[in-house]
Design an enzyme around this catalytic site. Structure first.
Site, PDB file in Angstrom:
ATOM      1  CG  ASP A 199      24.861  14.319  46.725  1.00  0.00           C
ATOM      2  OD1 ASP A 199      24.158  13.437  47.219  1.00  0.00           O
ATOM      3  OD2 ASP A 199      25.265  14.304  45.547  1.00  0.00           O
ATOM      4  CG  ASP A 233      22.716   8.922  46.586  1.00  0.00           C
ATOM      5  OD1 ASP A 233      22.130   9.124  45.515  1.00  0.00           O
ATOM      6  OD2 ASP A 233      23.604   9.684  47.016  1.00  0.00           O
TER       7      ASP A 233
END
Length: 532
Positions: A437, A385
């Site tokens: 997420d 990420d």
């Protein structure tokens, strides 16, 4: 032929992480400008401006423009903004002394030919009350000062508008229409309730998925949950619970995940187009249909006991639940309607329903066996990420993750995220969070619940409650970072991984249970790989 059946969940998890970075909608009202800070008059914040227009007295559609790093600000309230007629500059690029009459009018010019500051100074010298520059594309470009500028003294508002909106205004003026404009930039609220609703949706999805097997399906938590394979039997077709296959993620799978996810991301970055996004929309619909089907069958079978026992014979599929056959068309029609109306103002409801059902199903299908594997997976996702959001611009001149998540100008956006409108925001837009997420920290939260149940731990001396709170705090920090960074995309796992994985490691170490958490279920770590 032998097939590694644990490959599919890793590919699916990689796809779901593509929309990973928590980010605000792309229409944030302002952001700071730090370049040329030493040049007087050239350090304004870029602000979105609403351009209301009236053509021969009839109000038209409001246009959105972006201010320059120089010039004066426009009023924040529409009541404070005054109307002004518009005029086209002559020459059209506004790069030399103007011959057109601009006194107290808002000038309209095209981009190119000279620096933006020169256009503004020429328009100001001709008496213009403001300057609208028509961009050569639909994007809004950040207009900055020229490197040779030493001092800027522009006392009119200067902003850029999209090509289509500018062309429409220019055509109307060429036809002799009288066009009035009103410029104002409403202030965005510091706290938007939609972010709170989105947080509740994300946390609720994880909690629901964690409790699903015990309280919805009514499966008792197995102390070591090592019976991960589907139980075959003569009546297996009559029990929908046994249709679900559980994949136990391995440490090796974490490495496979980050490689597969990175390859997918790069391919999408270079090949992004409307048809590629359509492929992802189709995948999302297939997953959403399956997820909604599983959730509805499970819930209805729980409420209406008899419905979960009636079966019917179907060619090729064999004996299946009658309830399942009846629900599939409903789920399919639901997904098709979402595709048809995906650009409407209410499409977010269908997208969120399909997404939540999909994530609950994925969190039932994929499981973490222990903290050792969780550390490998979440640390890999953490690095992934951060790299593709923050570091990739150094190599690819823009954030690869954000470019892919927003569709990169393809006209379509990847649907693998939850979104909710900013109901009270004068600028509209959406708050969003990627499926990755929710799913990746959710795998750890779900593991903590199974661990607590197996160890017969209470709510306070267990881990599930504290990891749920940690995930909530991590998501709050993500949105706080979005606010502090003026809406620039944030890798949510940067905050979520320390608040979940870090928390369970610290708690386990304090309680003396870290070795047990680390090695829990080691004897079953290969059960997620089957040969068929």
């Amino acid at each position: 032929m032998a097939v590694r059946r644990d490959l599919f969940p890793h590919v699916l998890l990689a796809l779901l992480l593509l929309a990973g970075p928590g980010r605000a909608a792309a229409d944030d009202a302002s952001r700071s400008y730090h370049g040329h800070a030493a040049i007087p008059g050239c350090s304004n914040k870029f602000q979105l401006v609403k351009v209301k227009n009236w053509v021969n007295g009839t109000e038209g559609a409001t246009v959105v423009g972006l201010t320059a790093s120089f010039g004066v600000s426009v009023p924040a309230s529409v009541n404070e903004a005054r109307k002004a007629f518009t005029a086209i500059t002559d020459p059209l690029d506004c790069c030399s002394n103007l011959t057109s009459k601009l006194t107290n009018s808002i000038a309209i010019a095209t981009r190119g030919g000279c620096p933006f500051t020169a256009k503004a100074e020429n328009a100001q010298a001709a008496g213009a009350a403001g300057l609208l520059i028509i961009n050569d594309s639909e994007e809004l470009y950040e207009m900055v000062c020229n490197d040779n500028d030493t001092s800027i003294d522009v006392k009119i508002p200067v902003l850029m508008i999209p090509q289509s909106a500018g062309k429409n205004l220019k055509d109307l003026l060429d036809q002799g229409a009288k066009v009035e404009l009103q410029l104002y930039s409403p202030i965005r609220q510091v706290v938007e309730l939609s972010a709170g609703f989105l947080l509740i949706m994300a946390v609720g999805t994880i909690v629901c998925a964690s409790l699903w097997s015990e309280f919805v399906v009514c499966e008792q938590a197995d102390e070591h949950y090592n019976q991960l394979t589907r139980q075959e039997g003569p009546n297996s077709g009559t029990n929908h619970r046994q249709d679900k296959e559980i994949f136990e993620i391995s440490a090796k799978g974490a490495a496979v995940f980050i490689v597969v996810a990175s390859v997918f991301l790069l391919l999408l970055f270079y090949l992004m187009s409307s048809w590629v996004t359509w492929v992802l929309i189709v995948f999302f619909c297939i997953g959403g249909i399956e997820g909604m089907h599983v959730c509805l069958v499970t819930i209805l079978s729980r409420i209406f006991k008899d419905w979960g026992q009636k079966t019917v014979q179907i060619p090729y599929f064999g004996e299946v639940l009658t309830l399942s056959v009846g629900i599939i068309p409903f789920c399919t029609v639901f997904a098709i309607l979402w595709v048809v109306y995906r650009h409407s103002s209410f499409a977010w409801i269908g997208q969120d329903i399909l997404g939540i059902c999909l994530m609950i199903t994925v969190l039932q299908m994929a499981r973490l066996p222990n903290i050792r594997v969780a550390s490998a997976l979440l640390c890999a996702a953490f690095v992934y990420d951060i790299f593709w959001v923050f570091i990739s611009p150094l190599l690819f001149h823009e954030s690869v993750m954000i470019a892919v998540a927003t569709g990169d100008g393809s006209g379509e956006a990847i649907p693998m995220l939850l979104r909710i409108p900013r109901f009270f925001d004068p600028w509209g837009g959406y708050d969003m969070i990627g499926f990755g997420d929710i799913i990746f920290p959710g795998l750890l939260v779900a593991f903590s619940y199974r661990f607590d149940r197996a160890g017969k731990k209470g709510i306070l001396n267990g881990y599930f409650l504290w990891l749920t709170v940690g995930y909530t705090v991590g998501l709050f920090l993500t949105y706080l970072a979005l606010f502090l960074m003026d809406g620039h995309g944030q890798p949510a796992l940067l905050y979520l991984v320390p608040c979940t994985l870090g928390l369970i490691v610290v708690l386990g170490w304090i309680r003396g249970e870290l070795p047990h958490l680390w090695n829990y279920g080691r004897r079953s770590e290969n059960l997620g790989v089957e040969q068929v």
